[in-house]
Structures are given as structure tokens and as C-alpha cells.
Design a protein around this motif. Structure first.
Motif, PDB file in Angstrom:
ATOM      1  N   VAL A  10       0.734  -1.201  -0.146  1.00 23.16           N
ATOM      2  CA  VAL A  10      -0.092  -0.070  -0.065  1.00 23.16           C
ATOM      3  C   VAL A  10       0.933   1.232  -0.168  1.00 23.16           C
ATOM      4  O   VAL A  10       1.884   1.255   0.700  1.00 23.16           O
ATOM      5  CB  VAL A  10      -0.905   0.003   1.343  1.00 23.16           C
ATOM      6  CG1 VAL A  10      -1.759   1.350   1.347  1.00 23.16           C
ATOM      7  CG2 VAL A  10      -1.594  -1.272   1.454  1.00 23.16           C
ATOM      8  N   ARG A  11       0.560   2.161  -0.776  1.00 21.00           N
ATOM      9  CA  ARG A  11       1.475   3.576  -0.837  1.00 21.00           C
ATOM     10  C   ARG A  11       0.203   4.442  -0.975  1.00 21.00           C
ATOM     11  O   ARG A  11      -0.839   4.418  -1.765  1.00 21.00           O
ATOM     12  CB  ARG A  11       2.054   3.511  -2.160  1.00 21.00           C
ATOM     13  CG  ARG A  11       3.299   2.556  -2.225  1.00 21.00           C
ATOM     14  CD  ARG A  11       4.581   2.821  -1.376  1.00 21.00           C
ATOM     15  NE  ARG A  11       5.655   1.869  -1.642  1.00 21.00           N
ATOM     16  CZ  ARG A  11       5.616   0.447  -1.073  1.00 21.00           C
ATOM     17  NH1 ARG A  11       4.660   0.285  -0.417  1.00 21.00           N
ATOM     18  NH2 ARG A  11       6.551  -0.282  -1.389  1.00 21.00           N
ATOM     19  N   THR A  12       0.638   5.566  -0.242  1.00 17.38           N
ATOM     20  CA  THR A  12      -0.412   6.829  -0.102  1.00 17.38           C
ATOM     21  C   THR A  12       0.465   7.988  -0.526  1.00 17.38           C
ATOM     22  O   THR A  12       1.592   8.186  -0.112  1.00 17.38           O
ATOM     23  CB  THR A  12      -1.122   6.993   1.077  1.00 17.38           C
ATOM     24  OG1 THR A  12      -1.688   5.694   1.520  1.00 17.38           O
ATOM     25  CG2 THR A  12      -2.125   8.134   1.282  1.00 17.38           C
ATOM     26  N   ARG A  14       0.015  12.432  -1.498  1.00 17.54           N
ATOM     27  CA  ARG A  14      -0.889  13.740  -1.593  1.00 17.54           C
ATOM     28  C   ARG A  14      -0.641  14.301  -2.892  1.00 17.54           C
ATOM     29  O   ARG A  14       0.780  14.643  -3.112  1.00 17.54           O
ATOM     30  CB  ARG A  14      -0.618  14.675  -0.532  1.00 17.54           C
ATOM     31  CG  ARG A  14      -1.464  15.943  -0.453  1.00 17.54           C
ATOM     32  CD  ARG A  14      -1.207  16.782   0.660  1.00 17.54           C
ATOM     33  NE  ARG A  14      -1.998  18.183   0.729  1.00 17.54           N
ATOM     34  CZ  ARG A  14      -3.177  18.323   0.919  1.00 17.54           C
ATOM     35  NH1 ARG A  14      -3.915  17.448   1.791  1.00 17.54           N
ATOM     36  NH2 ARG A  14      -3.661  19.659   0.782  1.00 17.54           N
ATOM     37  N   VAL A 131      -6.389   1.602  -7.029  1.00 15.22           N
ATOM     38  CA  VAL A 131      -5.997   3.236  -7.004  1.00 15.22           C
ATOM     39  C   VAL A 131      -7.448   3.813  -6.373  1.00 15.22           C
ATOM     40  O   VAL A 131      -8.508   3.937  -7.145  1.00 15.22           O
ATOM     41  CB  VAL A 131      -5.603   3.829  -8.053  1.00 15.22           C
ATOM     42  CG1 VAL A 131      -5.321   5.135  -7.841  1.00 15.22           C
ATOM     43  CG2 VAL A 131      -4.323   3.135  -8.430  1.00 15.22           C
ATOM     44  N   THR A 132      -7.237   4.363  -5.230  1.00 12.41           N
ATOM     45  CA  THR A 132      -8.386   5.345  -4.587  1.00 12.41           C
ATOM     46  C   THR A 132      -7.784   6.677  -4.418  1.00 12.41           C
ATOM     47  O   THR A 132      -7.033   6.997  -3.900  1.00 12.41           O
ATOM     48  CB  THR A 132      -8.925   4.698  -3.272  1.00 12.41           C
ATOM     49  OG1 THR A 132      -9.071   3.236  -3.444  1.00 12.41           O
ATOM     50  CG2 THR A 132      -9.960   5.436  -2.803  1.00 12.41           C
ATOM     51  N   LYS A 134      -9.229  10.887  -3.258  1.00 10.23           N
ATOM     52  CA  LYS A 134      -9.915  11.441  -2.508  1.00 10.23           C
ATOM     53  C   LYS A 134      -9.667  12.665  -2.289  1.00 10.23           C
ATOM     54  O   LYS A 134      -8.604  13.277  -2.591  1.00 10.23           O
ATOM     55  CB  LYS A 134     -10.146  10.837  -0.967  1.00 10.23           C
ATOM     56  CG  LYS A 134     -10.499   9.525  -0.920  1.00 10.23           C
ATOM     57  CD  LYS A 134     -10.397   9.185   0.537  1.00 10.23           C
ATOM     58  CE  LYS A 134     -10.763   7.461   0.624  1.00 10.23           C
ATOM     59  NZ  LYS A 134     -10.689   6.954   2.035  1.00 10.23           N
ATOM     60  N   GLU A 142      -5.812  13.020  -2.351  1.00  9.00           N
ATOM     61  CA  GLU A 142      -4.873  11.967  -1.600  1.00  9.00           C
ATOM     62  C   GLU A 142      -5.386  10.761  -2.604  1.00  9.00           C
ATOM     63  O   GLU A 142      -6.518  10.669  -2.855  1.00  9.00           O
ATOM     64  CB  GLU A 142      -5.606  11.507  -0.179  1.00  9.00           C
ATOM     65  CG  GLU A 142      -4.581  10.667   0.114  1.00  9.00           C
ATOM     66  CD  GLU A 142      -5.104  10.325   1.557  1.00  9.00           C
ATOM     67  OE1 GLU A 142      -4.844  10.609   2.514  1.00  9.00           O
ATOM     68  OE2 GLU A 142      -5.862   9.142   1.906  1.00  9.00           O
ATOM     69  N   LEU A 143      -3.997   9.948  -3.040  1.00  6.60           N
ATOM     70  CA  LEU A 143      -4.157   8.777  -3.822  1.00  6.60           C
ATOM     71  C   LEU A 143      -3.535   7.529  -2.744  1.00  6.60           C
ATOM     72  O   LEU A 143      -2.434   7.899  -2.289  1.00  6.60           O
ATOM     73  CB  LEU A 143      -3.180   8.994  -4.962  1.00  6.60           C
ATOM     74  CG  LEU A 143      -3.097   7.851  -5.770  1.00  6.60           C
ATOM     75  CD1 LEU A 143      -3.291   8.272  -7.208  1.00  6.60           C
ATOM     76  CD2 LEU A 143      -2.070   6.774  -5.584  1.00  6.60           C
ATOM     77  N   MET A 144      -4.280   6.616  -2.921  1.00  8.52           N
ATOM     78  CA  MET A 144      -3.879   5.399  -2.021  1.00  8.52           C
ATOM     79  C   MET A 144      -3.791   4.402  -3.308  1.00  8.52           C
ATOM     80  O   MET A 144      -4.929   3.952  -3.789  1.00  8.52           O
ATOM     81  CB  MET A 144      -4.919   5.107  -0.730  1.00  8.52           C
ATOM     82  CG  MET A 144      -4.378   3.724  -0.278  1.00  8.52           C
ATOM     83  SD  MET A 144      -5.254   3.331   1.088  1.00  8.52           S
ATOM     84  CE  MET A 144      -6.964   2.845   0.443  1.00  8.52           C
ATOM     85  N   GLU A 146      -2.964   0.242  -3.740  1.00  6.98           N
ATOM     86  CA  GLU A 146      -2.987  -0.954  -3.144  1.00  6.98           C
ATOM     87  C   GLU A 146      -2.672  -1.923  -3.970  1.00  6.98           C
ATOM     88  O   GLU A 146      -3.656  -2.348  -5.034  1.00  6.98           O
ATOM     89  CB  GLU A 146      -4.404  -1.349  -2.360  1.00  6.98           C
ATOM     90  CG  GLU A 146      -4.784  -0.460  -1.238  1.00  6.98           C
ATOM     91  CD  GLU A 146      -6.154  -0.473  -0.891  1.00  6.98           C
ATOM     92  OE1 GLU A 146      -6.409  -1.106   0.202  1.00  6.98           O
ATOM     93  OE2 GLU A 146      -7.152   0.042  -1.624  1.00  6.98           O
TER      94      GLU A 146
END
Length: 161
Positions: A10-12, A14, A131-132, A134, A142-144, A146
Motif C-alpha cells: 500500500v502506498r499513499t 498527496r 487506486v483510490t 479522495k 489523496e491517492l492510495m 493497493e
């Protein structure tokens, strides 16, 4: 089709602007290989289209070919590799998806970008990158990301370190 497991990685990150989102998409598009599946999740206006346009640029898809597939469900693109861009927004269930012929595309020698994957999560294969995006205030997002599976984890490591 996917049975939800824990993400291998998982990577997040901004992203401060649509341009930054696009640039990150370009990098992903440069790394995609046939068989890769990227599911995109996010509310309207969260930046999915900016990311997809970047991916298409990175995969050398002519800009004139890139469109929103909301009404066609799936658009094929020709670039460095064959790329399918799907949008599940208007579909209500797995039966709707089946009727589109989308499932016949899995396992082909192409990469797939699928927007609104959260509407029909079973559309994803076992190994994929989710890829989420928000809203994070103003133009920031914000991109997360997984990764589920070995190849998606390697893709994520190459893409975001």
C-alpha cells in the motif's frame, strides 16, 4: 474474478494539483504491461479522469483517442501496448457487466483501466492494482494505491517506490 484478500503493498501520496495527478498517471502508463489491471475508485471530481489521461499519455495513446467511456462502457486505445479503459458508473450489477462483453477482455494481451470498480468489485481479477482518489481540500487529492498479487506489487514498487 476477485475474492478480496489483503493488499501486498500500500502506498499513499498527496497530490497538490490536477497536473501532479496527470504526471503520476504518465509514470504509471510508462510502466504498464499487457495483463495489468488497474481499478480506479473515487467520487465524482476526485481526479480519476486526470489520472487516466496521464496513463494514456504514458502509454503513448494519441490524445485524440482518449475519451470518457461512461456511455460506451469500454474504450479500446492503441499505444505502446493495447489499453482498455472501462467505466462501470452506469452499471448496476455483475449481470450488467457480463452483458457488455467486458469479461471477455480479461486475460488478453492488453492492460485495463477500470473506473468505478467499487460498483462491481468482482470485476477485478485476483491480481490487480487498486487506486483510490479522495478530495483533500481545494485542488489537492489523496491517492492510495493497493497492490494485490506479485506483479501488481512490483508495478506499485516501480511506480511509487
Amino acid at each position: 474474478m476477485s475474492t478480496e484478500a489483503s493488499a501486498a503493498r500500500v502506498r499513499t501520496v498527496r497530490l497538490e494539483s490536477p497536473e501532479e495527478t496527470h504526471r503520476l498517471g504518465v509514470r504509471l502508463g510508462e510502466l504498464l504491461e499487457p495483463g495489468d489491471f488497474v481499478g480506479l475508485i473515487g467520487d465524482l471530481g476526485a481526479g480519476k479522469t486526470h489520472l487516466v489521461r496521464g496513463v494514456a499519455d504514458g502509454a503513448n495513446v494519441p490524445r485524440s483517442e482518449v475519451a470518457s467511456p461512461t456511455f460506451a462502457i469500454v474504450y479500446p486505445y492503441s499505444g505502446r501496448i493495447p489499453l482498455y479503459h472501462a467505466d462501470l458508473y452506469r452499471l448496476t450489477d455483475y449481470d450488467d457487466l457480463y452483458a457488455t462483453g467486458f469479461l471477455d477482455l480479461e486475460g488478453t494481451e492488453s492492460a485495463m483501466l477500470v473506473e468505478w470498480l467499487d460498483k462491481i468489485p468482482q470485476a477485478a481479477p485476483r491480481d490487480y492494482l487498486r487506486v483510490t482518489l479522495k478530495h483533500a481540500g481545494g485542488e489537492a487529492r489523496e491517492l492510495m494505491a493497493e497492490a494485490f498479487g506479485v506483479r501488481p506489487a512490483a508495478l506499485l514498487d516501480s511506480w511509487m517506490g
